[in-house]
Write a protein that holds these residues in place. Structure first.
Motif, PDB file in Angstrom:
ATOM      1  N   THR A 186      13.747  -3.356  -7.016  1.00 49.22           N
ATOM      2  CA  THR A 186      13.016  -4.429  -6.491  1.00 49.22           C
ATOM      3  C   THR A 186      13.907  -5.466  -6.525  1.00 49.22           C
ATOM      4  O   THR A 186      13.914  -6.412  -5.223  1.00 49.22           O
TER       5      THR A 186
ATOM      6  N   THR B 223      16.465  -5.605  -3.691  1.00 47.16           N
ATOM      7  CA  THR B 223      16.067  -5.690  -2.473  1.00 47.16           C
ATOM      8  C   THR B 223      15.788  -7.042  -2.231  1.00 47.16           C
ATOM      9  O   THR B 223      16.153  -7.504  -0.916  1.00 47.16           O
TER      10      THR B 223
ATOM     11  N   TRP C 228      15.034  -3.666   8.924  1.00 43.57           N
ATOM     12  CA  TRP C 228      14.347  -2.352   8.905  1.00 43.57           C
ATOM     13  C   TRP C 228      14.960  -1.196   8.009  1.00 43.57           C
ATOM     14  O   TRP C 228      16.179  -1.412   7.367  1.00 43.57           O
ATOM     15  N   LEU C 229      14.133  -0.356   7.745  1.00 38.03           N
ATOM     16  CA  LEU C 229      14.529   0.697   6.836  1.00 38.03           C
ATOM     17  C   LEU C 229      13.978   2.077   7.269  1.00 38.03           C
ATOM     18  O   LEU C 229      12.715   2.029   7.882  1.00 38.03           O
TER      19      LEU C 229
ATOM     20  N   VAL D 107      12.436   5.567   5.219  1.00 36.95           N
ATOM     21  CA  VAL D 107      12.173   6.033   4.061  1.00 36.95           C
ATOM     22  C   VAL D 107      11.586   7.268   4.038  1.00 36.95           C
ATOM     23  O   VAL D 107      10.527   7.611   5.167  1.00 36.95           O
TER      24      VAL D 107
ATOM     25  N   GLY E 168       9.981   4.446  -3.497  1.00 38.23           N
ATOM     26  CA  GLY E 168      10.403   3.452  -2.587  1.00 38.23           C
ATOM     27  C   GLY E 168       9.242   3.007  -1.933  1.00 38.23           C
ATOM     28  O   GLY E 168       9.453   1.589  -1.639  1.00 38.23           O
TER      29      GLY E 168
ATOM     30  N   TYR F  51       8.555  -1.196  -1.222  1.00 40.46           N
ATOM     31  CA  TYR F  51       8.748  -1.930   0.239  1.00 40.46           C
ATOM     32  C   TYR F  51       7.520  -2.543   0.496  1.00 40.46           C
ATOM     33  O   TYR F  51       7.660  -3.660   0.917  1.00 40.46           O
ATOM     34  N   GLU F  52       6.360  -1.964   0.163  1.00 41.71           N
ATOM     35  CA  GLU F  52       5.139  -2.404   0.569  1.00 41.71           C
ATOM     36  C   GLU F  52       4.912  -3.641  -0.262  1.00 41.71           C
ATOM     37  O   GLU F  52       4.457  -4.696   0.114  1.00 41.71           O
TER      38      GLU F  52
ATOM     39  N   PHE G 282       7.559  -5.251   3.333  1.00 40.28           N
ATOM     40  CA  PHE G 282       7.718  -4.337   4.540  1.00 40.28           C
ATOM     41  C   PHE G 282       6.348  -3.800   5.051  1.00 40.28           C
ATOM     42  O   PHE G 282       5.603  -3.550   4.357  1.00 40.28           O
TER      43      PHE G 282
END
Length: 180
Positions: A108, A111, A128-129, A131, A138, A142-143, A147
């Protein structure tokens, strides 16, 4: 700290060096780590050294090692790939290769450092990514960072005897700035 580039309270990100190649290659050959990344071929020392050398010379990729600030231990890698300076976007990627360090917030922290650099220094507009759908840890990270899910690449990845979906997620500069 050894050659720090981006620094937080928990971790710092630094350029990967040729001498890091044996450690990084071992991570990406580990079946548990490999199942969460796109590459499925074995990685040898020469290939990893070549990748590090090319990444360090690329104007469109930023690949950094993740080191624990307290110990200087290299535990992973993160970065931006395919940086498009005209359209101001890039793909984000991260892997924590030292499994004992999973769940400690290092991913985290790394990131957040990369996103801050992308939006506030490189002036990118969209990160962007991809997953895999079964990467619950992950997706949760991200959330939490902000993201948004944008779509699903249905049955995009075959492993463990079945097809898996790949989730596309992204964050916009305006969403990043609103969180500050």
């Amino acid at each position: 700290m050894k050659n720090p580039y981006l620094i937080s309270t928990k971790v710092y990100l630094r350029p990967l060096e040729r001498e890091d190649a044996p450690v990084v290659a071992a991570w990406f050959n580990d079946p548990e780590i490999r199942r969460m990344i796109r590459r499925q071929q074995p990685i040898n020392l020469l290939a990893e050294e070549d990748y590090i050398a090319k990444a360090n010379q690329s104007e469109h990729d930023l690949v950094l090692g993740i080191a624990v600030k307290e110990t200087d231990r290299l535990i992973g890698a993160a970065g931006l790939h395919g940086i498009d300076f005209k359209n101001r976007h890039a793909m984000f990627g991260i892997s924590i290769g030292v499994k004992e360090e999973w769940g400690r917030g290092y991913g985290t922290a790394a990131t957040v450092l990369v996103l801050q650099h992308a939006f506030e220094t490189l002036n990118l507009n969209r990160i962007w990514l991809h997953v895999y759908e079964d990467n619950d840890r992950g997706i949760k990270v991200y959330e939490k960072i902000g993201f948004q899910k944008e779509g699903v690449l249905r049955q995009d990845n075959y492993r463990d005897g079945r097809y898996w979906n790949t989730i596309t997620m992204a964050m916009l500069r305006e969403e990043w700035m609103a969180k500050k």
